[in-house]
Design a protein around this motif. Structure first.
Motif, mmCIF file in Angstrom:
data_model
loop_
_atom_site.group_PDB
_atom_site.id
_atom_site.type_symbol
_atom_site.label_atom_id
_atom_site.label_comp_id
_atom_site.label_asym_id
_atom_site.label_seq_id
_atom_site.Cartn_x
_atom_site.Cartn_y
_atom_site.Cartn_z
ATOM 1 N N MET A 1 0.829 -1.177 0.000
ATOM 2 C CA MET A 1 0.000 0.000 0.000
ATOM 3 C C MET A 1 0.873 1.240 0.000
ATOM 4 O O MET A 1 1.882 1.278 0.691
ATOM 5 C CB MET A 1 -0.885 -0.017 1.242
ATOM 6 N N GLU A 2 0.477 2.208 -0.772
ATOM 7 C CA GLU A 2 1.190 3.483 -0.794
ATOM 8 C C GLU A 2 0.197 4.631 -0.635
ATOM 9 O O GLU A 2 -0.936 4.556 -1.100
ATOM 10 C CB GLU A 2 1.972 3.645 -2.097
ATOM 11 N N ILE A 3 0.644 5.668 0.011
ATOM 12 C CA ILE A 3 -0.154 6.872 0.191
ATOM 13 C C ILE A 3 -0.097 7.664 -1.112
ATOM 14 O O ILE A 3 0.974 7.872 -1.665
ATOM 15 C CB ILE A 3 0.405 7.730 1.353
ATOM 16 N N THR A 4 -1.248 8.110 -1.580
ATOM 17 C CA THR A 4 -1.299 8.910 -2.809
ATOM 18 C C THR A 4 -1.052 10.380 -2.476
ATOM 19 O O THR A 4 -1.122 10.786 -1.308
ATOM 20 C CB THR A 4 -2.668 8.771 -3.496
ATOM 21 N N ALA A 5 -0.794 11.159 -3.509
ATOM 22 C CA ALA A 5 -0.549 12.592 -3.306
ATOM 23 C C ALA A 5 -1.737 13.293 -2.638
ATOM 24 O O ALA A 5 -1.541 14.086 -1.705
ATOM 25 C CB ALA A 5 -0.182 13.252 -4.627
ATOM 26 N N PRO A 6 -3.003 13.043 -3.068
ATOM 27 C CA PRO A 6 -4.128 13.690 -2.376
ATOM 28 C C PRO A 6 -4.242 13.264 -0.903
ATOM 29 O O PRO A 6 -4.560 14.085 -0.044
ATOM 30 C CB PRO A 6 -5.345 13.231 -3.169
ATOM 31 N N GLN A 7 -3.981 11.993 -0.618
ATOM 32 C CA GLN A 7 -4.025 11.531 0.770
ATOM 33 C C GLN A 7 -2.905 12.187 1.581
ATOM 34 O O GLN A 7 -3.093 12.544 2.740
ATOM 35 C CB GLN A 7 -3.886 10.012 0.831
ATOM 36 N N TYR A 8 -1.762 12.352 0.949
ATOM 37 C CA TYR A 8 -0.616 12.960 1.616
ATOM 38 C C TYR A 8 -0.909 14.410 1.993
ATOM 39 O O TYR A 8 -0.489 14.875 3.051
ATOM 40 C CB TYR A 8 0.617 12.876 0.707
ATOM 41 N N LYS A 9 -1.634 15.120 1.151
ATOM 42 C CA LYS A 9 -1.956 16.529 1.430
ATOM 43 C C LYS A 9 -2.663 16.687 2.769
ATOM 44 O O LYS A 9 -2.499 17.691 3.453
ATOM 45 C CB LYS A 9 -2.811 17.122 0.307
ATOM 46 N N THR A 10 -3.469 15.682 3.168
ATOM 47 C CA THR A 10 -4.221 15.792 4.421
ATOM 48 C C THR A 10 -3.338 15.618 5.650
ATOM 49 O O THR A 10 -3.691 16.090 6.724
ATOM 50 C CB THR A 10 -5.373 14.761 4.477
ATOM 51 N N ILE A 11 -2.180 14.950 5.497
ATOM 52 C CA ILE A 11 -1.299 14.725 6.648
ATOM 53 C C ILE A 11 0.004 15.513 6.552
ATOM 54 O O ILE A 11 0.795 15.496 7.487
ATOM 55 C CB ILE A 11 -0.976 13.224 6.808
ATOM 56 N N GLU A 12 0.213 16.194 5.463
ATOM 57 C CA GLU A 12 1.471 16.928 5.260
ATOM 58 C C GLU A 12 1.816 17.869 6.414
ATOM 59 O O GLU A 12 2.977 17.944 6.825
ATOM 60 C CB GLU A 12 1.419 17.689 3.940
ATOM 61 N N PRO A 13 0.833 18.580 6.991
ATOM 62 C CA PRO A 13 1.184 19.486 8.105
ATOM 63 C C PRO A 13 1.704 18.755 9.348
ATOM 64 O O PRO A 13 2.325 19.378 10.207
ATOM 65 C CB PRO A 13 -0.143 20.193 8.418
ATOM 66 N N LEU A 14 1.464 17.452 9.451
ATOM 67 C CA LEU A 14 1.924 16.690 10.608
ATOM 68 C C LEU A 14 3.393 16.300 10.513
ATOM 69 O O LEU A 14 4.001 15.894 11.510
ATOM 70 C CB LEU A 14 1.088 15.414 10.764
ATOM 71 N N LEU A 15 3.962 16.419 9.318
ATOM 72 C CA LEU A 15 5.344 16.005 9.090
ATOM 73 C C LEU A 15 6.294 17.195 9.182
ATOM 74 O O LEU A 15 5.948 18.301 8.773
ATOM 75 C CB LEU A 15 5.470 15.344 7.710
#
Length: 98
Positions: A1-15
């Motif tokens: 499983m890999e995180i997609t770019a749209p899914q990543y946008k929702t967690i990007e501020p946590l990184l």
């Protein structure tokens, strides 16, 4: 499983914001960490497409110590992107010889 770019946008501020001369993106690192967890492989067993295994291992280790991975995985589970249960994790300790 890999995180997609749209899914990543929702967690990007946590990184954390990558610092220095970074060749591996946070998304690529996160997908590599998920690959190791999903495949139960060793860090050295990461496919080349993720980048240098040691760089990813060091980032994963730093994120784990800072609680970043806990926050990211919790957010991904709340958004029903992933469904994982971590009972225990083990990262080998390596110290240079003196």
């Amino acid at each position: 499983m890999e995180i997609t770019a749209p899914q990543y946008k929702t967690i990007e501020p946590l990184l954390p914001i990558p610092r220095g001369n970074v060749k591996i993106s946070n998304l690529q690192s996160l997908n590599a960490i998920l690959h190791v967890a999903e495949q139960s492989c060793k860090w050295r067993g990461l496919p080349q497409r993720f980048g240098r295994w040691h760089s990813i291992y060091m980032r994963a280790n730093r994120w784990a110590k800072q609680g970043v991975l806990d926050r990211v995985f919790l957010a991904l589970q709340k958004k029903d992107v992933i469904n994982i249960q971590v009972d225990q994790a083990s990262l080998p300790f390596w110290a240079p010889s003196e």
